[in-house]
Design a protein around this motif. Structure first.
Motif, PDB file in Angstrom:
ATOM      1  N   ALA A 121       0.839  -1.196   0.000  1.00  0.00           N
ATOM      2  CA  ALA A 121       0.000   0.000   0.000  1.00  0.00           C
ATOM      3  C   ALA A 121       0.875   1.248   0.000  1.00  0.00           C
ATOM      4  N   GLY A 122       0.494   2.230  -0.819  1.00  0.00           N
ATOM      5  CA  GLY A 122       1.219   3.488  -0.846  1.00  0.00           C
ATOM      6  C   GLY A 122       2.466   3.490  -1.716  1.00  0.00           C
ATOM      7  N   THR A 123       2.746   2.374  -2.407  1.00  0.00           N
ATOM      8  CA  THR A 123       3.922   2.320  -3.271  1.00  0.00           C
ATOM      9  C   THR A 123       3.486   2.295  -4.733  1.00  0.00           C
ATOM     10  N   THR A 124       4.436   2.372  -5.633  1.00  0.00           N
ATOM     11  CA  THR A 124       4.159   2.339  -7.062  1.00  0.00           C
ATOM     12  C   THR A 124       3.519   0.995  -7.425  1.00  0.00           C
ATOM     13  N   TYR A 125       2.586   1.034  -8.381  1.00  0.00           N
ATOM     14  CA  TYR A 125       1.936  -0.206  -8.816  1.00  0.00           C
ATOM     15  C   TYR A 125       2.963  -1.233  -9.273  1.00  0.00           C
ATOM     16  N   ARG A 126       2.779  -2.454  -8.850  1.00  0.00           N
ATOM     17  CA  ARG A 126       3.571  -3.579  -9.332  1.00  0.00           C
ATOM     18  C   ARG A 126       2.594  -4.717  -9.534  1.00  0.00           C
ATOM     19  N   LEU A 127       2.519  -5.223 -10.730  1.00  0.00           N
ATOM     20  CA  LEU A 127       1.586  -6.286 -11.103  1.00  0.00           C
ATOM     21  C   LEU A 127       0.136  -5.856 -10.889  1.00  0.00           C
ATOM     22  N   ARG A 128      -0.118  -4.572 -11.015  1.00  0.00           N
ATOM     23  CA  ARG A 128      -1.464  -4.002 -10.965  1.00  0.00           C
ATOM     24  C   ARG A 128      -1.489  -2.824 -11.915  1.00  0.00           C
ATOM     25  N   GLY A 129      -2.657  -2.394 -12.285  1.00  0.00           N
ATOM     26  CA  GLY A 129      -2.756  -1.241 -13.164  1.00  0.00           C
ATOM     27  C   GLY A 129      -4.138  -0.630 -13.113  1.00  0.00           C
ATOM     28  N   VAL A 130      -4.243   0.567 -13.646  1.00  0.00           N
ATOM     29  CA  VAL A 130      -5.504   1.284 -13.762  1.00  0.00           C
ATOM     30  C   VAL A 130      -5.585   1.782 -15.193  1.00  0.00           C
ATOM     31  N   LEU A 131      -6.735   1.607 -15.830  1.00  0.00           N
ATOM     32  CA  LEU A 131      -6.895   2.105 -17.183  1.00  0.00           C
ATOM     33  C   LEU A 131      -8.314   2.568 -17.399  1.00  0.00           C
ATOM     34  N   LYS A 132      -8.510   3.347 -18.455  1.00  0.00           N
ATOM     35  CA  LYS A 132      -9.834   3.834 -18.839  1.00  0.00           C
ATOM     36  C   LYS A 132     -10.157   3.306 -20.224  1.00  0.00           C
ATOM     37  N   THR A 133     -11.447   3.163 -20.494  1.00  0.00           N
ATOM     38  CA  THR A 133     -11.874   2.731 -21.818  1.00  0.00           C
ATOM     39  C   THR A 133     -11.881   3.916 -22.768  1.00  0.00           C
ATOM     40  N   ASP A 134     -11.983   3.608 -24.056  1.00  0.00           N
ATOM     41  CA  ASP A 134     -12.180   4.683 -25.019  1.00  0.00           C
ATOM     42  C   ASP A 134     -13.672   5.026 -25.048  1.00  0.00           C
ATOM     43  N   ALA A 135     -14.083   5.898 -25.951  1.00  0.00           N
ATOM     44  CA  ALA A 135     -15.476   6.356 -26.021  1.00  0.00           C
ATOM     45  C   ALA A 135     -16.455   5.209 -26.307  1.00  0.00           C
ATOM     46  N   LYS A 136     -15.975   4.123 -26.913  1.00  0.00           N
ATOM     47  CA  LYS A 136     -16.831   2.971 -27.216  1.00  0.00           C
ATOM     48  C   LYS A 136     -16.824   1.930 -26.101  1.00  0.00           C
ATOM     49  N   GLY A 137     -16.043   2.172 -25.052  1.00  0.00           N
ATOM     50  CA  GLY A 137     -15.963   1.226 -23.947  1.00  0.00           C
ATOM     51  C   GLY A 137     -14.917   0.146 -24.140  1.00  0.00           C
ATOM     52  N   THR A 138     -14.068   0.289 -25.130  1.00  0.00           N
ATOM     53  CA  THR A 138     -13.031  -0.697 -25.409  1.00  0.00           C
ATOM     54  C   THR A 138     -11.817  -0.451 -24.524  1.00  0.00           C
ATOM     55  N   PHE A 139     -11.222  -1.541 -24.049  1.00  0.00           N
ATOM     56  CA  PHE A 139      -9.996  -1.424 -23.260  1.00  0.00           C
ATOM     57  C   PHE A 139      -9.025  -2.503 -23.709  1.00  0.00           C
ATOM     58  N   ALA A 140      -7.761  -2.279 -23.450  1.00  0.00           N
ATOM     59  CA  ALA A 140      -6.733  -3.273 -23.757  1.00  0.00           C
ATOM     60  C   ALA A 140      -5.560  -3.045 -22.824  1.00  0.00           C
ATOM     61  N   PHE A 141      -4.875  -4.129 -22.500  1.00  0.00           N
ATOM     62  CA  PHE A 141      -3.644  -4.005 -21.733  1.00  0.00           C
ATOM     63  C   PHE A 141      -2.689  -5.102 -22.159  1.00  0.00           C
ATOM     64  N   GLN A 142      -1.425  -4.852 -21.972  1.00  0.00           N
ATOM     65  CA  GLN A 142      -0.392  -5.825 -22.294  1.00  0.00           C
ATOM     66  C   GLN A 142       0.421  -6.056 -21.033  1.00  0.00           C
ATOM     67  N   THR A 143       0.623  -7.322 -20.680  1.00  0.00           N
ATOM     68  CA  THR A 143       1.332  -7.655 -19.453  1.00  0.00           C
ATOM     69  C   THR A 143       1.902  -9.061 -19.568  1.00  0.00           C
ATOM     70  N   ILE A 144       2.501  -9.520 -18.520  1.00  0.00           N
ATOM     71  CA  ILE A 144       2.986 -10.899 -18.476  1.00  0.00           C
ATOM     72  C   ILE A 144       1.832 -11.826 -18.124  1.00  0.00           C
ATOM     73  N   LYS A 145       1.971 -13.084 -18.490  1.00  0.00           N
ATOM     74  CA  LYS A 145       0.977 -14.083 -18.101  1.00  0.00           C
ATOM     75  C   LYS A 145       1.258 -14.434 -16.641  1.00  0.00           C
ATOM     76  N   PRO A 146       0.247 -14.347 -15.790  1.00  0.00           N
ATOM     77  CA  PRO A 146       0.476 -14.639 -14.372  1.00  0.00           C
ATOM     78  C   PRO A 146       0.819 -16.107 -14.147  1.00  0.00           C
ATOM     79  N   GLY A 147       1.492 -16.370 -13.055  1.00  0.00           N
ATOM     80  CA  GLY A 147       1.850 -17.742 -12.707  1.00  0.00           C
ATOM     81  C   GLY A 147       0.815 -18.398 -11.816  1.00  0.00           C
ATOM     82  N   HIS A 148       1.016 -19.671 -11.541  1.00  0.00           N
ATOM     83  CA  HIS A 148       0.179 -20.404 -10.586  1.00  0.00           C
ATOM     84  C   HIS A 148       0.676 -20.102  -9.168  1.00  0.00           C
ATOM     85  N   TYR A 149      -0.228 -20.052  -8.218  1.00  0.00           N
ATOM     86  CA  TYR A 149       0.157 -19.945  -6.810  1.00  0.00           C
ATOM     87  C   TYR A 149      -0.929 -20.596  -5.973  1.00  0.00           C
ATOM     88  N   ASP A 150      -0.555 -21.229  -4.884  1.00  0.00           N
ATOM     89  CA  ASP A 150      -1.506 -21.862  -3.954  1.00  0.00           C
ATOM     90  C   ASP A 150      -2.546 -22.727  -4.662  1.00  0.00           C
TER      91      ASP A 150
END
Length: 110
Positions: A6-35
């Protein structure tokens, strides 16, 4: 990976807005398995005048989907086909295989 504190720069998180049509896209790594959880992204989608949606996106073919997921309904729903997307090969980026998937979000009006 480890999420940011909390209170630090985003890591493995993000915030984005859609365009006027409601479309969104993001590029990132594929998450791993855990627990004993299938690979997934967490999403919180909101818009004024609509009920916010909190969900998870899973990937078709993951061996930990459904009953093998250590997190079961009502908290996690990796067996719901509406939350599982196929990924398709889409060339390479920076020498690494690149995949693309689509997830449609529908919000309910207040």
């Amino acid at each position: 990976g480890q999420y940011h504190a909390a209170g630090t720069t985003y890591r493995l998180r993000g915030v984005l807005k859609t365009d006027a049509k409601g479309t969104f896209a993001f590029q990132t790594i594929k998450p791993g398995h855990y627990d004993n959880r299938p690979r997934h992204y967490h999403l919180i989608v909101s818009s004024p005048g609509f009920v916010a949606l909190t969900t998870q996106i899973y990937f078709l073919g993951d061996p930990l989907l459904g009953p093998k997921d250590s997190c079961q309904p009502p908290t996690c729903k990796s067996g719901d086909p509406g939350r599982v997307i196929p990924l398709k090969a889409d060339g390479t980026r920076q020498g690494q295989p690149h995949e693309r998937g689509t997830f449609d979000v529908v919000l309910v009006k207040l």
